[in-house]
Design an enzyme around this catalytic site. Structure first.
Site, PDB file in Angstrom:
ATOM      1  CG  HIS A  64      -1.976   0.890   1.191  1.00  0.00           C
ATOM      2  ND1 HIS A  64      -1.968   2.252   1.017  1.00  0.00           N
ATOM      3  CD2 HIS A  64      -3.415   0.642   1.183  1.00  0.00           C
ATOM      4  CE1 HIS A  64      -3.160   3.043   0.887  1.00  0.00           C
ATOM      5  NE2 HIS A  64      -4.043   1.954   0.935  1.00  0.00           N
ATOM      6  CB  SER A 112      -7.523   5.694   4.753  1.00  0.00           C
ATOM      7  OG  SER A 112      -8.523   5.592   3.783  1.00  0.00           O
ATOM      8  NE  ARG A 152      -5.187   0.588  -2.068  1.00  0.00           N
ATOM      9  CZ  ARG A 152      -6.023  -0.066  -0.999  1.00  0.00           C
ATOM     10  NH1 ARG A 152      -6.010  -1.138  -0.943  1.00  0.00           N
ATOM     11  NH2 ARG A 152      -7.122   0.593  -0.500  1.00  0.00           N
ATOM     12  CG  HIS A 173      -3.000  -2.748   3.070  1.00  0.00           C
ATOM     13  ND1 HIS A 173      -3.234  -2.372   4.130  1.00  0.00           N
ATOM     14  CD2 HIS A 173      -3.861  -2.513   2.075  1.00  0.00           C
ATOM     15  CE1 HIS A 173      -4.552  -2.045   4.232  1.00  0.00           C
ATOM     16  NE2 HIS A 173      -5.008  -2.099   2.876  1.00  0.00           N
ATOM     17  CD  GLU A 200      -6.115  -9.795   3.551  1.00  0.00           C
ATOM     18  OE1 GLU A 200      -6.972  -9.105   4.230  1.00  0.00           O
ATOM     19  OE2 GLU A 200      -5.163  -9.838   3.087  1.00  0.00           O
ATOM     20  NE  ARG A 258      -7.853  -5.317  -0.975  1.00  0.00           N
ATOM     21  CZ  ARG A 258      -8.055  -4.269  -0.238  1.00  0.00           C
ATOM     22  NH1 ARG A 258      -8.905  -3.722  -0.490  1.00  0.00           N
ATOM     23  NH2 ARG A 258      -7.326  -3.741   0.603  1.00  0.00           N
ATOM     24  CG  LEU A 266     -13.826  -3.258   4.079  1.00  0.00           C
ATOM     25  CD1 LEU A 266     -14.155  -1.698   4.467  1.00  0.00           C
ATOM     26  CD2 LEU A 266     -13.547  -4.146   5.247  1.00  0.00           C
TER      27      LEU A 266
HETATM   28  C1  FAD Z   1      -5.190  -1.019   8.177  1.00  0.00           C
HETATM   29  C2  FAD Z   1      -5.963  -1.734   7.227  1.00  0.00           C
HETATM   30  C3  FAD Z   1      -7.148  -0.888   6.515  1.00  0.00           C
HETATM   31  C4  FAD Z   1      -8.010  -1.568   5.483  1.00  0.00           C
HETATM   32  N1  FAD Z   1      -8.675  -0.923   4.917  1.00  0.00           N
HETATM   33  C5  FAD Z   1      -9.702  -1.243   3.887  1.00  0.00           C
HETATM   34  C6  FAD Z   1     -10.592  -0.313   3.328  1.00  0.00           C
HETATM   35  O1  FAD Z   1     -10.836   0.706   3.693  1.00  0.00           O
HETATM   36  N2  FAD Z   1     -11.461  -1.125   2.481  1.00  0.00           N
HETATM   37  C7  FAD Z   1     -11.312  -2.437   2.329  1.00  0.00           C
HETATM   38  O2  FAD Z   1     -12.324  -2.720   1.291  1.00  0.00           O
HETATM   39  N3  FAD Z   1     -10.306  -3.181   2.834  1.00  0.00           N
HETATM   40  C8  FAD Z   1      -9.724  -2.600   3.756  1.00  0.00           C
HETATM   41  N4  FAD Z   1      -8.683  -3.475   4.262  1.00  0.00           N
HETATM   42  C9  FAD Z   1      -8.543  -4.832   3.898  1.00  0.00           C
HETATM   43  C10 FAD Z   1      -9.639  -5.754   4.633  1.00  0.00           C
HETATM   44  O3  FAD Z   1      -9.907  -4.824   5.931  1.00  0.00           O
HETATM   45  C11 FAD Z   1      -9.404  -6.989   4.905  1.00  0.00           C
HETATM   46  O4  FAD Z   1      -9.048  -7.411   3.644  1.00  0.00           O
HETATM   47  C12 FAD Z   1     -10.791  -7.847   5.320  1.00  0.00           C
HETATM   48  O5  FAD Z   1     -11.388  -6.874   6.387  1.00  0.00           O
HETATM   49  C13 FAD Z   1     -10.475  -9.191   5.645  1.00  0.00           C
HETATM   50  O6  FAD Z   1     -11.544  -9.597   6.374  1.00  0.00           O
HETATM   51  P1  FAD Z   1     -11.941 -11.207   6.397  1.00  0.00           P
HETATM   52  O7  FAD Z   1     -13.073 -11.492   7.186  1.00  0.00           O
HETATM   53  O8  FAD Z   1     -11.376 -11.898   5.326  1.00  0.00           O
HETATM   54  O9  FAD Z   1     -10.824 -11.553   7.656  1.00  0.00           O
HETATM   55  P2  FAD Z   1     -10.265 -10.888   8.981  1.00  0.00           P
HETATM   56  O10 FAD Z   1     -10.970  -9.670   9.542  1.00  0.00           O
HETATM   57  O11 FAD Z   1      -8.914 -10.575   8.959  1.00  0.00           O
HETATM   58  O12 FAD Z   1     -10.869 -11.857  10.023  1.00  0.00           O
HETATM   59  C14 FAD Z   1      -9.722 -12.900  10.520  1.00  0.00           C
HETATM   60  C15 FAD Z   1     -10.564 -13.912  11.505  1.00  0.00           C
HETATM   61  O13 FAD Z   1      -9.949 -14.791  11.607  1.00  0.00           O
HETATM   62  C16 FAD Z   1      -9.738 -15.552  12.865  1.00  0.00           C
HETATM   63  N5  FAD Z   1      -8.286 -16.400  12.717  1.00  0.00           N
HETATM   64  C17 FAD Z   1      -7.399 -16.409  12.065  1.00  0.00           C
HETATM   65  N6  FAD Z   1      -6.723 -17.452  12.181  1.00  0.00           N
HETATM   66  C18 FAD Z   1      -7.403 -18.108  12.799  1.00  0.00           C
HETATM   67  C19 FAD Z   1      -7.199 -19.373  13.341  1.00  0.00           C
HETATM   68  N7  FAD Z   1      -6.061 -20.257  13.001  1.00  0.00           N
HETATM   69  N8  FAD Z   1      -8.026 -19.967  14.427  1.00  0.00           N
HETATM   70  C20 FAD Z   1      -9.224 -19.397  14.782  1.00  0.00           C
HETATM   71  N9  FAD Z   1      -9.302 -17.923  14.487  1.00  0.00           N
HETATM   72  C21 FAD Z   1      -8.639 -17.434  13.466  1.00  0.00           C
HETATM   73  C22 FAD Z   1      -9.403 -14.057  13.613  1.00  0.00           C
HETATM   74  O14 FAD Z   1      -9.622 -14.140  14.928  1.00  0.00           O
HETATM   75  C23 FAD Z   1     -10.360 -13.286  12.994  1.00  0.00           C
HETATM   76  O15 FAD Z   1     -11.720 -13.447  13.554  1.00  0.00           O
HETATM   77  C24 FAD Z   1      -7.737  -2.872   5.149  1.00  0.00           C
HETATM   78  C25 FAD Z   1      -6.780  -3.730   5.787  1.00  0.00           C
HETATM   79  C26 FAD Z   1      -5.992  -3.268   6.807  1.00  0.00           C
HETATM   80  C27 FAD Z   1      -4.986  -3.981   7.261  1.00  0.00           C
END
Ligand code: FAD
Ligand code: SF4
Ligand code: FES
Lengths: 667, 253
Positions: free
Chosen positions: A268, A286, A339, A431, A455, A465, A471
């Site tokens: 990023h 952001s 990006r 990122h 993700e 991406r 999101l």
């Molecule tokens: C700082 C930041 C800002 C961002 N801003 C944006 C934005 O503005 N817009 C956008 O679209 N995207 C953004 N992204 C990307 C986006 O936030 C993520 O890609 C997305 O939220 C991932 O969601 P998820 O549900 O796949 O996983 P996550 O929200 O990462 O959740 C993972 C879950 O898995 C659990 N987990 C992991 N491994 C294990 C395990 N072995 N056992 C049990 N539980 C486990 C964790 O506890 C957690 O509950 C941003 C990312 C970052 C880092």
């Protein structure tokens, strides 16, 4: 295409595939749903939305997360916004345009059918979130507000200040907790999944460790959904949370699930630069800031040197001595290029000696121009005819504060510098990971019954991406895709009785986990887990980061193999396995990163082209733009694991029937 | 400008929930003022590990002040000396060379200590499960813009919704009251049209759950809001109290 990869994309026109499929996919009747158990690993946007939706449908659901509450999943940290093709701004947006932007932004390395479906359901996501109480930003007329993000020319991003992920996750979490309260979901917080259980090649459950007591637990499920987020922390420093890891996906991979495009990493462009060796993580500023901030470095090298030595301040540099290099190189998109393009351009300027902080690895993101513009607009609105410069600045700052207040505060907190007065310093940082578990159109991996959402899968973003699309994908997968597609599998499972967890497959899986833990505890070496993690991070950043080459990647692979050996003979994990032990948690994760890193380098080495976030120095034009090779690399690279860290490559050819492939240009 | 500090840390060590626990003192040297408070703990833990001792357990994840996981009681104040800042966002430039810093876990009986500085805050999740939601199933929603919401209401609702569920309000309160946390959720939903159908029932059920978890009563001291890293306003407590009284009066159950 190899027979092992069947993407199961429905027949028919692009526009009708999903509608038709959705109305013909087999259903499971409500009585049968009650006896079908679904394990969901992860409570981020993907996991929480899937859990709430599946529980509402009547499935018996268990949810696991390693934090102390589902609400803390890393999605909470997303800042800028979420895309949806609502066309509320009347600026020409449509499902097709969102689809097109996403495929192009991904540099033509994503599946058409999946991306089109994503664009189609995007509008429903916003409706769903608003109905569940998500307080998105609004205009004075009471309707929803939008902003622009990189790689697009329409305003389709919905947001809640700089805390969009927080608001979306809390919305999904409240739906999840509602189902917990009703007894339809059982929640296992402070639990980490450490193994997938398969019987006759079919996924039947997991082994999890209770992080409070250290106990290993066996859980049966008719289906298992990995919603475990991205693996950017393989680089040690990234914008991900400290606990983000690859372990769940990696255990699935070692049980036979393929990893797709693991080298596709998003770096990023706008993060707070590294300040010293103590650094534990990097903080994103952001992308939405690029709406109002202009990126520049000094045009003269001597000015850059003077800045680094603290002899001059950024505001001392005259307008004509500044190089707004994105506006110069990419006039059509300017500061809003995608990006990967923005990150490489920053690296190019810093490598050429124009970096502006003491390490020489930083560029400016400057709000002065737009502060004045907003100030003037406010003055006009208020009917002030001769506002002073100070009044204009003050009013302009108030507008900027309303839009980005929390980000500016965070910047000041971390750096000690006031960004309202001086431009921010930023630099690219790891990122997001576009790569992940290979899944078919149903979001199922190649192991029957094992799914990957959010993700953790590889699906919609190709090689890069676009902002605000993760999101969208997480919620699309959980709210609107899996509730339908899981039926295609579970309707055949209605006769499967819950398998008792004293089955030998569960016993064997638990013993394997126990073996690994005992081995880690038993090494009693001299170095901490972080010591190894930091070294791995450096190898990855230097050799498999923003620029890659065959020579460096080859070296990285052998460096990682050596480091892995050292880890397994010299790591020190203090304490006991039968108690809360954060060092043990880290050790298990880093052990997996040490294998993943090697595969990422291998994947990068095999892909002899530059596309999206993957930039191979050997494949660039004279002006330094990426050179894609559609003839030879227009495929998804899916890697199959074999004992002893060897892999076989399977290729899923990407077919473009609705988009004409073109060299990506943002000029 | 960056400087280096030498500090004394008095940290609460407690092996598990049953252990009595006690303070231990550690010296840490050469701490850069650019470090975050948790990075200072990383440095200390790294040394403890290499010396063959047990590192200090503490909760943290995002290190960006948004997940609500970090929770240290620093020099008698939850999240330390700075206004509007979580432990992870606190930086060492807020301290002086030679300082002694006392670090404890949240102290409140509904948040029992699990180990060292780690506490169990699952009571908050159970309060949300009792009513902190709008009962809408996936797929039921109408077009988002068919429901205009005055910007001021939306903004106020968002301000309430920015609570990170860290529990500092409880730790700051001499009665261990959870009113600020609960009222933030009640208020967020009460300010939105979508939240109206369940408004009364929500407040009754969340308050009942809060009471059964053993949180104390609110005596309007205001320490919660003063220490809240997200500066959640006391007006939400007032709004919740009004809603609660009116719900009780009209309750037919
Ligand atoms: C700082 C930041 C800002 C961002 N801003 C944006 C934005 O503005 N817009 C956008 O679209 N995207 C953004 N992204 C990307 C986006 O936030 C993520 O890609 C997305 O939220 C991932 O969601 P998820 O549900 O796949 O996983 P996550 O929200 O990462 O959740 C993972 C879950 O898995 C659990 N987990 C992991 N491994 C294990 C395990 N072995 N056992 C049990 N539980 C486990 C964790 O506890 C957690 O509950 C941003 C990312 C970052 C880092
Ligand atoms: S109200 Fe403030 S202190 Fe209390 S949990 Fe929410 S953010 Fe933390
Ligand atoms: S670690 Fe997430 S708020 Fe502090």
């Amino acid at each position: 295409m190899t027979s092992k990869l069947d993407s199961k994309i429905p027949e028919g026109n692009l526009e009708q595939k999903w509608t038709k499929y959705r109305s013909t996919v087999p259903l499971v009747n409500p009585a049968n749903k009650r006896s079908l158990e679904v394990l969901i690993i992860g409570s981020g946007l993907a996991g929480a939305s899937a859990a709430a939706s599946l529980a509402e449908l009547g499935y018996k659901v268990k949810v696991f997360c390693f934090q102390d509450s589902a609400r803390r999943a890393h999605s909470i940290a997303a800042q800028g916004g979420i895309n949806a093709a609502k066309n509320y701004q009347n600026d020409g947006d449509s499902t097709y345009r969102l689809f097109y932007d996403t495929i192009k932004g991904g540099d033509y390395r994503a599946r058409e059918a999946n991306v089109y479906r994503l664009a189609e359901v995007s509008a429903n996501i916003i409706d769903q979130c608003v109905a569940s109480g998500v307080p998105f930003a609004r205009e004075y007329g009471g309707l929803l507000s939008n902003r622009s993000f990189g790689g697009t020319q329409v305003q389709r991003t919905f947001y809640a200040a700089g805390q969009t992920g927080q608001q979306l996750l809390l919305g999904a979490y409240s739906g999840l907790q509602r189902q917990v309260g009703m007894g339809n979901v059982k929640m296992y917080a402070r639990h980490e999944m450490l193994e997938v259980v398969t019987i006759d090649g079919v996924c039947r459950g997991i082994i999890a460790r209770d992080l409070t007591t250290g106990n290993l637990e066996r859980h049966f499920g008719h289906a298992v959904l990995l919603c475990t987020g991205g693996y950017g922390n393989v680089f040690y420093l990234s914008t991900n949370a400290m606990g983000s890891n690859v372990t769940a996906a990696w255990k699935a991979h070692k049980k036979g699930a393929m990893m797709a495009n693991p080298c596709f990493t998003q770096i990023h462009p706008t993060c707070i630069p590294v300040s010293g060796d103590h650094q534990s993580k990097l903080t994103l500023m952001s992308e939405s800031l690029r709406n109002d901030g202009r990126i520049w470095v000094p045009a003269k090298k001597e000015d850059a040197v003077a800045l680094r030595e603290n002899r001059i301040k950024p505001n001392d540099i005259k307008e004509e001595d500044r190089d707004y290099y994105l506006e110069r190189r990419y006039p059509a998109f300017g500061n809003l290029v995608p990006r990967d393009v923005a990150s490489r351009a920053a690296k190019e300027r810093c490598d050429a000696g124009f970096g502006v902080n003491k390490t020489g690895e930083a560029v400016f993101l400057d709000f002065a121009f737009n502060t004045i513009r907003y100030g003037n607009m406010e003055a006009t609105k208020k009917g002030m005819h001769n506002p002073t410069q100070d009044q204009i600045v003050e009013m302009g700052r108030a507008v900027v504060k309303e839009k980005y207040g929390n980000l500016f505060d965070m910047y000041q907190q971390i750096t000690g510098v006031n960004p309202y007065e001086q431009p921010m310093m930023i630099y690219p940082a790891v990122h997001y990971t576009m790569g992940g578990l290979w899944v078919d159109y149903n979001l199922m991996t190649n192991i029957p019954g094992l799914y990957a959402l959010g993700e953790a899968n590889f699906s919609e973003h190709g090689a890069n991406r676009l902002g605000a699309s993760a999101l969208m994908q997480g919620l699309a997968d959980g709210y609107f895709v899996i509730p339908y597609t899981i039926g295609a599998y579970l309707n055949k499972e209605i006769m499967t009785k819950a398998i008792p967890t004293d089955h030998e497959a569960f016993v064997a899986a638990e013993n394997k986990v126990k073996g690994t833990i005992d081995q880690l505890m038993g090494i009693k070496g001299t170095k901490s887990v972080d010591y190894f993690h930091k070294r791995l991070g450096l190898i990855m950043w230097n050799k498999c980061g923003m620029a890659r080459s065959s020579e460096e990647l080859t070296k990285a692979i052998s460096d990682i193999q050596t480091l892995r050996k050292e880890f397994w003979s010299d790591v020190r994990v203090p304490g006991d396995a039968n108690e809360m032990n954060s060092e043990l948690e880290k050790a298990v994760r880093v052990a997996d990163f040490l294998e993943l890193g090697e595969l990422m380098c291998k994947d990068a080495l095999t892909r002899n082209e530059s596309c999206g976030g993957h930039f191979r120095e050997e494949y660039q034009t004279e002006e330094g733009e990426a050179m894609r090779d559609d003839e030879n690399y227009k495929y998804v690279a899916a890697w199959e694991y074999f004992e002893g860290n060897t892999w076989e490559l399977h290729k899923e050819d990407l077919v473009y029937e609705n988009i004409k492939i073109a060299q990506r240009s943002y000029k | 400008m960056e400087k280096n500090l030498n500090l004394s840390l008095k940290v609460w060590r407690q092996k598990n929930a049953k252990d009595k626990g006690q303070f231990e003192t550690y010296k840490v040297n050469d701490i850069s003022t650019d470090m975050s408070f948790l990075e200072m703990f990383d440095v200390l833990n790294e040394r403890l590990i290499v010396d063959g001792k047990e590192p200090i357990a503490f909760d943290h994840d995002c290190r960006e002040g948004i997940c609500g996981m970090c929770s240290m009681f620093i020099n008698g104040r939850p999240h330390g000396p700075k206004q509007g800042v979580t432990t992870c966002q606190l930086h060492m430039r807020s301290f002086n060379d030679g300082d002694t810093i006392v670090v404890e876990p949240w102290r409140a009986s509904p948040f029992p200590v699990i180990k060292d500085l780690v506490v169990d805050r699952s009571a908050f999740d159970r309060i949300i499960s009792a009513g902190g939601f709008i009962s809408i199933n996936t797929g039921n929603a109408q077009d988002a813009n068919s429901l205009p919401i005055p910007k001021d209401d939306a903004d106020e609702s968002f301000a309430a919704a920015s609570c990170i569920g860290c529990g500092a309000c409880v730790a700051a309160c001499k009665n261990a009251s959870a009113m600020l946390f609960v009222s933030a959720k009640v208020s967020q939903l009460a300010l939105l049209p979508q939240g109206q159908p369940e408004r009364k029932q929500r407040v009754m059920e969340m308050v009942a759950q809060m009471d059964s978890e053993g949180f104390g009563s609110c005596t309007n001291t205001g320490a919660c809001s003063a220490e809240c890293p997200k500066e959640i306003s006391l007006t939400h407590i007032a709004r919740m109290n009004r809603d609660y009284i009116s719900a009780e009066l009209s309750s037919t159950k």
